[in-house]
Design a protein around this motif. Structure first.
Motif, PDB file in Angstrom:
ATOM      1  N   ILE A 119     -24.249 -11.783  77.389  1.00  0.00           N
ATOM      2  CA  ILE A 119     -23.747 -12.995  77.585  1.00  0.00           C
ATOM      3  C   ILE A 119     -24.080 -14.146  76.416  1.00  0.00           C
ATOM      4  N   TRP A 120     -23.183 -14.690  75.794  1.00  0.00           N
ATOM      5  CA  TRP A 120     -23.501 -15.640  74.419  1.00  0.00           C
ATOM      6  C   TRP A 120     -22.797 -17.150  74.670  1.00  0.00           C
ATOM      7  N   HIS A 121     -23.091 -17.996  73.954  1.00  0.00           N
ATOM      8  CA  HIS A 121     -22.587 -19.331  74.380  1.00  0.00           C
ATOM      9  C   HIS A 121     -21.519 -19.482  72.972  1.00  0.00           C
ATOM     10  N   PHE A 122     -20.309 -19.750  73.205  1.00  0.00           N
ATOM     11  CA  PHE A 122     -19.231 -20.159  72.418  1.00  0.00           C
ATOM     12  C   PHE A 122     -18.035 -20.769  73.161  1.00  0.00           C
ATOM     13  N   ASP A 123     -17.179 -21.255  72.428  1.00  0.00           N
ATOM     14  CA  ASP A 123     -16.062 -21.694  72.811  1.00  0.00           C
ATOM     15  C   ASP A 123     -14.918 -20.683  72.910  1.00  0.00           C
ATOM     16  N   GLU A 124     -14.525 -20.286  74.127  1.00  0.00           N
ATOM     17  CA  GLU A 124     -13.943 -19.195  74.568  1.00  0.00           C
ATOM     18  C   GLU A 124     -12.462 -19.245  74.114  1.00  0.00           C
ATOM     19  N   ASP A 125     -11.849 -20.414  74.298  1.00  0.00           N
ATOM     20  CA  ASP A 125     -10.185 -20.435  73.947  1.00  0.00           C
ATOM     21  C   ASP A 125     -10.245 -20.284  72.395  1.00  0.00           C
ATOM     22  N   LEU A 126     -11.089 -21.056  71.803  1.00  0.00           N
ATOM     23  CA  LEU A 126     -10.910 -20.880  70.226  1.00  0.00           C
ATOM     24  C   LEU A 126     -11.330 -19.513  69.692  1.00  0.00           C
ATOM     25  N   VAL A 127     -12.298 -18.893  70.137  1.00  0.00           N
ATOM     26  CA  VAL A 127     -12.667 -17.504  69.544  1.00  0.00           C
ATOM     27  C   VAL A 127     -11.615 -16.648  70.053  1.00  0.00           C
ATOM     28  N   ILE A 128     -10.988 -16.587  71.338  1.00  0.00           N
ATOM     29  CA  ILE A 128      -9.976 -15.795  71.432  1.00  0.00           C
ATOM     30  C   ILE A 128      -8.840 -16.025  70.644  1.00  0.00           C
ATOM     31  N   GLY A 129      -8.545 -16.984  70.263  1.00  0.00           N
ATOM     32  CA  GLY A 129      -7.669 -17.402  69.304  1.00  0.00           C
ATOM     33  C   GLY A 129      -7.914 -16.589  68.037  1.00  0.00           C
ATOM     34  N   VAL A 130      -9.224 -16.590  67.393  1.00  0.00           N
ATOM     35  CA  VAL A 130      -9.255 -16.285  66.161  1.00  0.00           C
ATOM     36  C   VAL A 130      -9.428 -14.855  66.219  1.00  0.00           C
ATOM     37  N   ILE A 131      -9.927 -14.212  67.174  1.00  0.00           N
ATOM     38  CA  ILE A 131      -9.848 -12.376  67.429  1.00  0.00           C
ATOM     39  C   ILE A 131      -8.544 -11.879  67.583  1.00  0.00           C
ATOM     40  N   GLY A 132      -7.946 -12.642  68.589  1.00  0.00           N
ATOM     41  CA  GLY A 132      -6.356 -12.246  68.654  1.00  0.00           C
ATOM     42  C   GLY A 132      -5.803 -12.407  67.305  1.00  0.00           C
ATOM     43  N   HIS A 133      -5.847 -13.423  66.598  1.00  0.00           N
ATOM     44  CA  HIS A 133      -5.240 -13.355  65.228  1.00  0.00           C
ATOM     45  C   HIS A 133      -5.607 -12.219  64.286  1.00  0.00           C
ATOM     46  N   ALA A 134      -6.963 -12.290  64.414  1.00  0.00           N
ATOM     47  CA  ALA A 134      -7.354 -10.855  63.472  1.00  0.00           C
ATOM     48  C   ALA A 134      -6.834  -9.887  63.937  1.00  0.00           C
ATOM     49  N   ILE A 135      -6.606  -9.192  65.144  1.00  0.00           N
ATOM     50  CA  ILE A 135      -6.101  -7.927  65.699  1.00  0.00           C
ATOM     51  C   ILE A 135      -4.565  -8.129  65.363  1.00  0.00           C
ATOM     52  N   ASN A 136      -3.952  -9.236  65.394  1.00  0.00           N
ATOM     53  CA  ASN A 136      -2.290  -9.253  64.934  1.00  0.00           C
ATOM     54  C   ASN A 136      -2.338  -8.827  63.444  1.00  0.00           C
ATOM     55  N   ASN A 137      -3.244  -9.436  62.696  1.00  0.00           N
ATOM     56  CA  ASN A 137      -3.453  -9.324  61.411  1.00  0.00           C
ATOM     57  C   ASN A 137      -3.637  -7.849  60.960  1.00  0.00           C
ATOM     58  N   ALA A 138      -4.761  -7.438  61.720  1.00  0.00           N
ATOM     59  CA  ALA A 138      -4.735  -5.696  61.580  1.00  0.00           C
ATOM     60  C   ALA A 138      -3.860  -4.816  61.860  1.00  0.00           C
ATOM     61  N   VAL A 139      -2.745  -5.175  62.538  1.00  0.00           N
ATOM     62  CA  VAL A 139      -1.625  -4.428  62.874  1.00  0.00           C
ATOM     63  C   VAL A 139      -0.788  -4.137  61.655  1.00  0.00           C
ATOM     64  N   HIS A 140      -0.917  -5.164  60.629  1.00  0.00           N
ATOM     65  CA  HIS A 140      -0.300  -5.088  59.212  1.00  0.00           C
ATOM     66  C   HIS A 140      -0.812  -3.959  58.444  1.00  0.00           C
ATOM     67  N   TYR A 141      -2.089  -3.894  58.517  1.00  0.00           N
ATOM     68  CA  TYR A 141      -2.870  -3.007  57.755  1.00  0.00           C
ATOM     69  C   TYR A 141      -3.060  -1.431  58.141  1.00  0.00           C
TER      70      TYR A 141
END
Length: 235
Positions: A119-141
Motif C-alpha cells: 500500500i502506498w499513498h498517491f493520486d491514482e488517476d494521475l499516476v495511472i495516466g503517467v504509467i499508461g503513457h510510459a507503456i504506450n511510449n515503450a511500445v515505440h522502442y
C-alpha cells in the motif's frame, strides 16, 4: 503577466476544445479496441493497420489528457490533487486493463513484478495516466516485451516501465533530465513522448511530497531487459 478577460476566454475555449477532442478520440480508441478484440491477423487483413491506428489514437488521447490536467493544475488552484492509500495490486490491474488490447494487437508481452498487497499513498488517476503513457511510449522502442515493476526502494515507491529494445537515444535521455530540472526548450508535439509527456510526468511526480521530499522521474537504459527504462519515484 496579467491575464485579460479576452485571454481568459481564449484559455477556457482552448480547454473546452481539447476536452471535446479528447472525448471524440476516446470513442475512436474504444471502437478500435472493440474491433481488435474480436479479430486477429488471420481473420482480418487490415489488422496491422488497425493496431497502428489504435497506437496513434492512444498517443493523441494521452496528450489531450495531459494538456487538460496541466491546464487545471496551472490555471485552476482548486485542481483536485487526490492522494489516497492505494493497494498496488488494484493499481496494476487498472494499468494492465487499459493497455492490454493495444499490446496484444502488436504482439507485445507485458510482464509484471510487484507485491499486490503493498500500500502506498498517491493520486491514482494521475499516476495511472503517467504509467499508461510510459507503456504506450515503450511500445515505440520495444522489440516484443515490456516489464512493469514496482517496489519500495529506500523511502520511495519506485515504478519502472522497461522494454527490451535498443534503449533510448541520447536526446531522449537528455529530455528526461531537462523535464526534472525545469529547463525546457518548449513542447515538441512532433516527437514521441519527449516533450509534453515528460513534462506532465515530472509535474505529477513533483506534486507528490512527503517530509520535504518530492517525487521524481528519470529515463535510463539498462534494467532487466537491457533496453529503455522509465522510472517514477514517489515519496
Amino acid at each position: 503577466m496579467n491575464e485579460t478577460p479576452d485571454a481568459n476566454e481564449l484559455s477556457l475555449f482552448l480547454a473546452s476544445t481539447a476536452h471535446d477532442m479528447k472525448n471524440s478520440v476516446s470513442v475512436l480508441a474504444g471502437t478500435l479496441e472493440t474491433l481488435l478484440a474480436g479479430a486477429s491477423p488471420q481473420t482480418e487483413a487490415a489488422y496491422p493497420q488497425m493496431a497502428h491506428m489504435l497506437y496513434q489514437t492512444r498517443r493523441l488521447n494521452d496528450n489531450l489528457i495531459q494538456l487538460l490536467a496541466l491546464y487545471k493544475q496551472v490555471g485552476k488552484p482548486e485542481y483536485p490533487f487526490d492522494v489516497q492509500p492505494l493497494e498496488i495490486g488494484g493499481f496494476v490491474e487498472q494499468v494492465v486493463a487499459s493497455v492490454r488490447v493495444l499490446l496484444d494487437s502488436r504482439g507485445i508481452t507485458l510482464e509484471t513484478d510487484y507485491d499486490p498487497k503493498l500500500i502506498w499513498h498517491f493520486d491514482e488517476d494521475l499516476v495511472i495516466g503517467v504509467i499508461g503513457h510510459a507503456i504506450n511510449n515503450a511500445v515505440h522502442y520495444t522489440n516484443d516485451k515490456i516489464r512493469l515493476a514496482i517496489q519500495v526502494v529506500g523511502e520511495c515507491l519506485e515504478i519502472r516501465v522497461e522494454d527490451n529494445g535498443g534503449g533510448y537515444p541520447q536526446a531522449m535521455l537528455d529530455a528526461g533530465v531537462s523535464a526534472m530540472s525545469g529547463v525546457h526548450a518548449g513542447v515538441n508535439f512532433l516527437t514521441n513522448s519527449t516533450g509534453l509527456g515528460l513534462y506532465f510526468s515530472s509535474e505529477v511526480a513533483k506534486m507528490h511530497k512527503h517530509r520535504q521530499r518530492s517525487g521524481a522521474i528519470a529515463l535510463e537504459n539498462g534494467g532487466a531487459y537491457g533496453g529503455g527504462c522509465f522510472v517514477m519515484r514517489l515519496p
